[in-house]
Design a protein around this motif. Structure first.
Motif, PDB file in Angstrom:
ATOM      1  N   PHE A  16      94.540 -43.136 -24.354  1.00  0.00           N
ATOM      2  CA  PHE A  16      94.337 -43.142 -22.903  1.00  0.00           C
ATOM      3  C   PHE A  16      94.113 -44.568 -22.400  1.00  0.00           C
ATOM      4  CE2 PHE A  16      91.451 -43.162 -19.276  1.00  0.00           C
ATOM      5  CZ  PHE A  16      92.061 -42.283 -18.399  1.00  0.00           C
ATOM      6  N   ILE A  17      93.228 -45.291 -23.064  1.00  0.00           N
ATOM      7  CA  ILE A  17      92.884 -46.645 -22.628  1.00  0.00           C
ATOM      8  C   ILE A  17      94.088 -47.576 -22.719  1.00  0.00           C
ATOM      9  CG2 ILE A  17      91.480 -48.683 -23.155  1.00  0.00           C
ATOM     10  CD1 ILE A  17      89.272 -46.731 -24.060  1.00  0.00           C
ATOM     11  N   THR A  18      94.843 -47.497 -23.814  1.00  0.00           N
ATOM     12  CA  THR A  18      95.992 -48.391 -23.974  1.00  0.00           C
ATOM     13  C   THR A  18      97.055 -48.120 -22.902  1.00  0.00           C
ATOM     14  OG1 THR A  18      96.953 -46.878 -25.626  1.00  0.00           O
ATOM     15  CG2 THR A  18      95.673 -48.762 -26.444  1.00  0.00           C
ATOM     16  N   LYS A  19      97.229 -46.859 -22.530  1.00  0.00           N
ATOM     17  CA  LYS A  19      98.220 -46.545 -21.498  1.00  0.00           C
ATOM     18  C   LYS A  19      97.783 -47.062 -20.129  1.00  0.00           C
ATOM     19  CE  LYS A  19     100.516 -42.658 -23.722  1.00  0.00           C
ATOM     20  NZ  LYS A  19     100.852 -41.220 -23.721  1.00  0.00           N
ATOM     21  N   ILE A  20      96.502 -46.910 -19.817  1.00  0.00           N
ATOM     22  CA  ILE A  20      96.002 -47.435 -18.546  1.00  0.00           C
ATOM     23  C   ILE A  20      96.116 -48.954 -18.520  1.00  0.00           C
ATOM     24  CG2 ILE A  20      93.923 -47.766 -17.146  1.00  0.00           C
ATOM     25  CD1 ILE A  20      95.049 -45.048 -16.777  1.00  0.00           C
ATOM     26  N   VAL A  21      95.746 -49.601 -19.625  1.00  0.00           N
ATOM     27  CA  VAL A  21      95.822 -51.067 -19.698  1.00  0.00           C
ATOM     28  C   VAL A  21      97.271 -51.534 -19.579  1.00  0.00           C
ATOM     29  CG1 VAL A  21      95.476 -53.071 -21.204  1.00  0.00           C
ATOM     30  CG2 VAL A  21      93.677 -51.353 -20.980  1.00  0.00           C
TER      31      VAL A  21
END
Length: 409
Positions: A16-21
């Motif tokens: 989730f975090i990598t996609k948002i970043v």
């Protein structure tokens, strides 16, 4: 993009975090491209020996890139998964910067803006739709659009620093964007590696024709939706305000206010710095106190600071006014996207938001181009009344945007 792996989850997993970043970084990359043009415009005029009316070709080329993406977006979405579309967009943007850094002929330089805009349209519109589908989207939309403003903030500093040192070799600045473009591609490959594929393996001719028919149906349904046009009208004027101000402010301060180019080249950073802070600090208050009411308040404040910028003939006063203008301008883009994600049916949402993006870019291309054409006859001072009219039109268009039937969260 009807079903993302993390759409309805608030779990802060690594994926989730990598996609948002990665989505945020794609907007940062777009911002570094858009934010540099205002600082580079005086150098473009002098290096290529063209007039302000020729700058209109750059904005027209940019618009053509967005139109190309709009015409093909729904079809790509039927055949390619999210990661594959994002990768295409990232590669196109990198290609455009690789064609710029060696001072190409002016015609080719103009064409690179078509390539870059198409790539940006593919990557950012789909990144935006992905983020809009997440619970609590107004916060994440605020983040990715703040990243765009951050890119616009950084870019004038780097562009002016390089251009003031190397003179006619200012296109070397684009090597900076080449580096960011490589990182952008790497971010897509890592974050969306599970979506780098076709949506179907082997399928019949009938299935292929059905996909094409459904894509066309989505596009036609989008064109029949009145909210799409009403929200697009707001964005049409809104981007007209932002890009006209950011694109012509340096030339205005040099020719009308007698500013020195190496000094005033940093002024667009004040505009974009204000936009960045506005997107970071005003996203939550805007959501809490009512998006419609707060956006109208922002329109009034923007008009007030624009009048200060116009009527107070002082370089420092102009820089401060343009910064505050940007601050209240900041949260409006993400707010409109948040409302659009609730107004449009989920099935046509990617196509509808892409269409809004394109008409927004029409304003962001048309009005700076018209300003350049008018400036070639009446001088760059014509920018000021043009901005006043655009801001008033932006506020009126916001009144026309339909109310969301019910409020999420």
């Amino acid at each position: 993009m009807r079903g993302e792996a993390v759409d309805n989850s608030n779990d802060f997993t690594f994926q989730f975090i990598t996609k948002i970043v990665a989505a945020g970084f794609s907007f940062f990359f777009a911002g570094t491209n858009d934010g540099c043009l205002g600082s580079l415009t005086p150098y473009i005029l002098r290096t290529y020996g063209v007039g302000t009316q020729h700058i209109a070709l750059i904005y027209a080329s940019t618009f053509c890139g967005w139109v190309l993406a709009a015409a093909t977006n729904s079809h790509l979405g039927r055949y390619l998964d999210l990661g594959a579309i994002l990768l295409i967009g990232a590669v196109l943007q990198l290609t455009s910067h690789l064609l710029r850094f060696w001072t190409p002929p002016f015609g080719l330089y103009v064409i690179t803006f078509l390539i870059q805009a198409a790539g940006m349209a593919y990557q950012d519109s789909h990144s935006n739709t992905f983020v809009a589908s997440i619970k609590g989207a107004h916060r994440w939309l605020g983040f990715i659009h703040a990243m765009y403003a951050l890119g616009c903030l950084v870019s004038p500093f780097v562009a002016t620093a390089i251009a003031s040192k190397v003179g006619d070799r200012w296109p070397l600045f684009y090597l900076f964007l080449v580096g960011i473009g490589v990182v952008n591609i790497a971010a897509v490959l890592v974050a969306f590696r599970d979506r780098l594929k076709l949506k179907a393996g082997t399928e019949s001719i009938e299935d292929t024709m059905s996909r094409s028919k459904n894509a066309s149906k989505d596009f036609v349904e989008t064109l029949k939706s009145p909210p799409v046009y009403l929200l697009s009208l707001f964005y049409f004027f809104m981007l007209g305000v932002g890009i006209t101000a950011g694109g012509w402010v340096v030339e205005y301060l040099v020719t009308v206010r007698d500013g020195k180019l190496p000094d005033v080249g940093y002024v667009p950073a004040g505009l974009w710095g204000g936009i960045f802070l506005g997107r970071v600090l005003l996203a939550e208050p805007t959501h809490r106190f009512g998006e419609r009411k707060m956006t109208m308040v922002y329109c009034i404040l923007i008009l007030a600071f624009q009048l200060v910028f116009w009527l107070v003939p002082n370089l420092v006063g102009s820089a401060v006014a343009i910064c505050f203008l940007g601050f209240f301008f900041g949260p409006m883009f993400a707010t409109g996207m948040s409302i659009g994600s609730k107004l449009f049916d989920k099935r046509i949402q990617p196509t509808a938001l892409g269409f809004v993006f394109v008409l927004a870019q029409a304003g962001g291309s048309l009005f700076p181009a018209l300003t350049g054409i008018i400036a070639s006859k009446a001088g760059v001072k014509a920018m000021q009344p043009i901005l006043v009219v655009l801001i008033a039109a932006m506020g009126f268009a916001w009144v026309l945007v339909p109310k969301v039937p019910r409020r999420d969260e």
